[in-house]
Scaffold this active site. Structure first.
Site, PDB file in Angstrom:
ATOM      1  N   GLU A  42      66.213  24.937   5.226  1.00 13.46           N
ATOM      2  CA  GLU A  42      66.783  24.336   6.424  1.00 13.46           C
ATOM      3  C   GLU A  42      67.681  23.192   5.962  1.00 13.46           C
ATOM      4  O   GLU A  42      67.216  22.318   5.215  1.00 13.46           O
ATOM      5  CB  GLU A  42      65.648  23.802   7.309  1.00 13.46           C
ATOM      6  CG  GLU A  42      66.169  23.324   8.637  1.00 13.46           C
ATOM      7  CD  GLU A  42      65.081  22.758   9.548  1.00 13.46           C
ATOM      8  OE1 GLU A  42      63.881  22.927   9.249  1.00 13.46           O
ATOM      9  OE2 GLU A  42      65.456  22.145  10.557  1.00 13.46           O
ATOM     10  N   ARG A 267      52.077  26.166  -1.803  1.00 14.23           N
ATOM     11  CA  ARG A 267      53.118  25.147  -2.005  1.00 14.23           C
ATOM     12  C   ARG A 267      52.866  24.413  -3.295  1.00 14.23           C
ATOM     13  O   ARG A 267      51.730  24.310  -3.737  1.00 14.23           O
ATOM     14  CB  ARG A 267      53.018  24.060  -0.932  1.00 14.23           C
ATOM     15  CG  ARG A 267      53.288  24.403   0.453  1.00 14.23           C
ATOM     16  CD  ARG A 267      52.993  23.187   1.328  1.00 14.23           C
ATOM     17  NE  ARG A 267      54.081  22.226   1.291  1.00 14.23           N
ATOM     18  CZ  ARG A 267      55.185  22.350   2.020  1.00 14.23           C
ATOM     19  NH1 ARG A 267      55.329  23.368   2.824  1.00 14.23           N
ATOM     20  NH2 ARG A 267      56.139  21.456   1.956  1.00 14.23           N
ATOM     21  N   LYS A 277      60.580  16.598   3.478  1.00 13.48           N
ATOM     22  CA  LYS A 277      61.960  16.138   3.635  1.00 13.48           C
ATOM     23  C   LYS A 277      62.057  15.023   4.661  1.00 13.48           C
ATOM     24  O   LYS A 277      62.847  14.108   4.514  1.00 13.48           O
ATOM     25  CB  LYS A 277      62.850  17.320   4.063  1.00 13.48           C
ATOM     26  CG  LYS A 277      63.292  18.162   2.896  1.00 13.48           C
ATOM     27  CD  LYS A 277      64.279  19.216   3.346  1.00 13.48           C
ATOM     28  CE  LYS A 277      63.557  20.375   3.967  1.00 13.48           C
ATOM     29  NZ  LYS A 277      64.444  21.497   4.297  1.00 13.48           N
TER      30      LYS A 277
END
Ligand code: ATP
Ligand code: MG
Length: 562
Positions: A42, A267, A277
């Protein structure tokens, strides 16, 4: 079946679980043995080392099995996204050596197709326009143990839904007045199946589609369908999406579109840092760091600026492997990876960070010798260079002690040491300023101990690095410590991660003395400053103010400090 299996990893025992799935699919001739992955960032921030794990896997598997990997920007939330991020993301992926060729896609390219898919669901009575507010939707959703309640708008006619949905798209409704929801099952034990929202209304411009759209698709709706549109065979994502998988598969089945398969892996979590982020953006916006590429950031641009090599990052990612369960990796492992890589690649040079002058009283006043020294003992092909040597040189302040303990093998009155690639010197006396700080050390040298041609065989225990005073380059060094003092700054329920910021994570040292060859250093040239660590030339560096970052110390000094 294709010949893709020829490319499979040599030792089948070491395959990770995703490779197992892929090889099985190839054996069974699924999708004609075609392997097609994608990396879907993204564009709402810079990539971090966790993303590197994801895209090394996406691009790496495609390479390994003769397939393809798309780069797809998941740009469905115009409020948070920006082209600055798109460019930075591309630069970071290329830095690690991966190529998407002409396959740079955007979820926003599919807004039209997604709209048609939504109409298809409506026609199948599998989607409806709902006027409940966000709060009402959430109140009606139930809990994991209690079923949710059907929306009063759930059983509208196909015609009415099509008309309302067209009005949503046409901009006839204000933000948040209605949504399009999938009609799945409000009693499903999986909360994601309880009539999830597909579209919401946002009258904001998008960085690619401008004002063309005022309805924007939700992640679950855009992501899976984009995979299908691109013919993605293996859609790899992190474990938090496991609970979304039934919905991913429901959409595919209802729409009858290409059956991409979602596979989840753990992850990457790294100790002493954060990997969100949103939180990294907070550090940037609050000025706690100088930007996304601040050398203390876990971003790829930060690591690059700090002096990490792309090989060290790839090696690190390969070493930690792929797992199905979340865990935390010690950041020392990342530091080990860069040390190991730079040990092979970085030329050795001499730099004195806390200089004190050493005057060799019996050395000729005006003589300058060019002494030869090896660039990298790990790699002879890197050759040799010369360093100017003369009567006055700099050594590190802590390499001299007025009154040392017995085990101090460096310089002290009456003690002899080797100057690397030069001569043996013996300290004779020293001068102090009015505050009692030593300003100059006087010594004598033994001309018969010249490096490479020594006729003297006596041993000395210490070897010091040095820089000729007359020829030294004045430079600035930036030393970094961990950005957070806690190994899991994001893991405290009652405390904000900001509370664990290390106030001493950056130390700027001015007036460092470096060998003159470093005047030609340019960003991001890497070096080993002998006895001190690995450093690189910073992007702020100029001819008049050379700047070097400490990438890592030679050893894991963090452990010793505690
Ligand atoms: P963040 O929480 O940092 O914003 P994100 O998952 O929202 O991360 P995306 O841009 O959506 O960021 O991530 C792109 C891809 O990278 C996704 O497939 C995601 O699963 C993966 N990814 C993100 N963080 C990690 C991580 N720490 N380890 C491995 N993969 C990750
Ligand atoms: Mg995400």
């Amino acid at each position: 079946m294709t010949d893709n299996t020829n490319n499979k990893a040599e030792d089948t025992k070491s395959l990770n679980f995703i490779e197992h799935i892929i090889e099985e699919d190839i054996r069974e001739g699924k999708h004609e043995g075609r392997i097609h992955t994608r990396f879907p960032p993204e564009p709402n921030g810079y990539l971090h080392i966790g993303h590197a794990k994801a895209f090394c896997l996406d691009f790496g598997l495609a390479e390994q099995y003769g397939g393809k990997c798309n780069l797809r920007f998941d740009d469905t939330n115009p409020a948070r996204e920006d082209v600055e991020y798109v460019d930075a993301i591309k630069e970071d992926i290329q830095w690690l050596g991966f190529e998407w060729e002409d396959r740079e896609y955007y979820a926003s390219d599919y807004f039209g197709e997604l709209y048609h898919y939504a109409e298809k669901l409506i026609r199948k009575e599998k989607a409806y326009v709902c006027h409940l507010s966000a709060k009402e939707i959430s109140d009606n959703r139930g809990t994991p143990t209690e079923p949710g309640k059907d929306s009063p708008y759930r059983n509208r006619s196909v015609e009415e839904n099509l008309e309302l949905f067209a009005k949503m798209k046409a901009g006839d409704f204000q933000d948040d007045t209605c949504t399009l929801r999938a009609k799945v099952d409000m009693t499903s034990p999986n909360m994601h199946m309880r009539d999830p929202i597909l579209y919401r209304i946002r009258h904001i411009a998008h960085h690619r589609t401008g004002n063309e759209w005022c309805i924007y698709p939700m992640y679950d709706w855009a992501h899976g369908q984009s995979d299908s549109i691109e013919g993605i065979t293996h859609s790899l994502c992190t474990l938090e999406f496991e609970v979304h998988r039934p919905l991913y598969e429901w959409f595919i089945a209802e729409l009858g579109i290409f059956p991409s398969r979602q596979i989840e892996f753990a992850r990457l979590n790294l100790s002493y840092t954060i990997m969100s982020k949103r939180k990294l953006l907070q550090l940037v916006e609050n000025g706690q760091v100088s930007g996304w590429d601040d050398p203390r950031m876990p971003t790829l641009s930060g690591l690059r600026r700090r002096g990490y090599t792309s090989d060290s990052i790839k090696n690190f990612v390969n070493t930690i492997g792929i797992a199905k369960r979340n865990n935390v990796i010690d950041v020392a492992l990342l530091e080990f990876a860069v040390r190991e890589d730079l040990n092979k690649k970085a030329p050795r040079v001499m730099a004195v960070l806390d200089p004190i002058k050493l005057i060799i009283d019996n050395y000729p006043d005006d003589l300058v010798e060019e002494l030869e020294t090896i660039n990298n003992p790990e790699d002879e092909s890197m050759g040799v260079r010369t360093m100017p040597f003369c009567k006055e040189i700099y050594i590190e302040r802590n390499d001299f002690m007025e009154d040392p303990p017995k085990k101090f093998f460096r310089l002290a009155p009456g003690r002899e040491v080797r100057l690397k690639s030069a001569y043996f010197v013996t300290a004779q006396s020293f001068e102090k300023d009015e505050n009692g700080n030593i300003t100059v050390v006087h010594c004598t040298y033994d001309p018969d101990t010249k490096s490479g041609s020594a006729t003297v065989t006596r041993k000395v225990k210490g070897t010091l690095h040095w820089v000729s005073a007359k020829h030294a380059l004045d430079a600035e060094v930036r030393q970094y410590d961990r950005l957070f003092m806690d190994s899991d700054p994001d893991g405290h329920k009652d405390k904000d991660f900001m509370e664990f910021l290390n106030p001493d994570s950056l130390t700027i040292i001015k007036g460092c003395k470096m060998e003159p060859s470093l005047s030609s250093a340019r960003y991001p040239d890497h070096f080993q400053f002998q006895r001190l660590g690995y450093f690189n030339c910073d992007k702020d560096s100029t001819e008049t103010n050379p700047v070097f970052n400490r990438t890592v110390p030679l050893r894991d000094t963090w452990k010793q400090k505690k």
